[in-house]
Design an enzyme around this catalytic site. Structure first.
Site, short mmCIF file in Angstrom:
data_model
loop_
_atom_site.label_atom_id
_atom_site.label_comp_id
_atom_site.label_asym_id
_atom_site.label_seq_id
_atom_site.Cartn_x
_atom_site.Cartn_y
_atom_site.Cartn_z
CG ASP A 14 -1.96 1.09 1.11
OD1 ASP A 14 -2.96 0.92 0.22
OD2 ASP A 14 -2.03 1.95 2.05
CD GLU A 16 -1.81 6.17 2.98
OE1 GLU A 16 -2.47 7.01 2.35
OE2 GLU A 16 -2.38 5.09 3.37
CG HIS A 64 -1.82 10.51 4.63
ND1 HIS A 64 -1.28 11.65 4.71
CD2 HIS A 64 -1.94 10.89 3.12
CE1 HIS A 64 -1.01 12.44 3.70
NE2 HIS A 64 -1.49 11.76 2.46
CG HIS A 160 -6.39 5.82 4.56
ND1 HIS A 160 -6.90 4.98 3.60
CD2 HIS A 160 -7.83 6.13 5.11
CE1 HIS A 160 -8.03 4.76 3.58
NE2 HIS A 160 -8.77 5.56 4.30
CG ASP A 165 -4.59 1.21 4.85
OD1 ASP A 165 -4.96 1.17 6.37
OD2 ASP A 165 -4.65 2.31 4.56
#
EC number: 2.7.7.7
Length: 241
Positions: A14, A16, A64, A160, A165
């Site tokens: 994942d 960001e 986030h 997040h 995640d």
């Protein structure tokens, strides 16, 4: 649904970012990966924050919580790319909404040099969002929705985060693709606060005794009449045997 065969080594990934679209110059600010081999966590992971060399959109910060100030002393993508490629090399990447993350990674690769290539030069890619939409058509298939559907505790996910995640997605992926109830062997823990809630709850020995409600004579007679009616109808009532 067709059964899917996966490689032995999977990397759940994942990211960001500073915003939604790399074509507008948005960059990656965090990468989180966890490794699965034969559908088990190995404990190996890749996690880094990245200085994007640009301002983060306010809307992205709300998602986030990563600020420009926090990233000021973090490495640039060029500083971590070698270790990142080494981690994903020859694995199958498991990503929720893969085009988003792959698009950003490929954009970062393109900024380096023409020799870096693209994600698919190093790894296969499996999109859990596409898979979930086929398995659960017409339903919500966000990561939060899948956690709820598969009984995965994500109450610790206020914001997040790429590594968190990725760990949650590993749980979702295993349950969604194989009905597996746990991704850990005995003795293999994951980071504190990021595990599926499987704690055994014991009832107190001091709890009040359960109340026993007995049938009345009228209820017992009605029950017996019903059993006899089943027998007469040829139902072979097992309660009369």
């Amino acid at each position: 649904m067709d059964k899917r065969t996966f490689t032995n080594r999977l990397v759940v990934l994942d990211t960001e970012t500073t915003g939604l679209n790399p074509q507008e110059g948005h960059r990656i600010i965090e990468i989180g990966c966890v490794e699965l081999v034969n559908r088990r966590l190995t404990g190996k992971r890749f996690h880094t924050y990245i200085n994007p060399e640009r301002i983060i959109d306010d809307g992205a910060i709300e998602v986030h919580g990563i600020t420009n100030q926090f990233l000021e002393d973090k490495p640039c993508f060029a500083d971590v790319v070698k270790d990142f490629i080494a981690f994903i090399q020859d694995a199958e990447l498991v990503i929720h909404n893969a085009p988003f993350d792959v698009g950003f990674i490929n954009y970062e690769f393109s900024r380096l040099n023409s020799q870096t290539g693209t994600v698919t030069d190093y790894s296969k890619v499996f999109d859990t969002l596409t898979y979930a939409r086929k398995k659960h058509p017409g339903q919500r298939n966000s990561l939060d929705a899948l956690c709820k559907r598969y009984g995965i505790d994500n109450s610790h996910r206020d914001l997040h985060g790429a590594l968190l995640d990725a760990e949650i997605l590993a749980d979702v992926f295993l349950l969604m693709t194989g009905g597996q109830s746990s991704l850990l062997d005995e003795g293999q823990g994951r980071q504190e606060g990021a595990a599926v809630n499987r704690e055994i709850k014991h009832l107190s020995a001091d709890r009040p005794a359960l109340k026993i409600i007995r049938c009345t004579e009228e209820e017992l007679n009605a029950h017996q009449q019903r059993l006899e009616a089943i027998e007469k109808a040829g139902g072979g009532c097992i309660w009369n045997q």
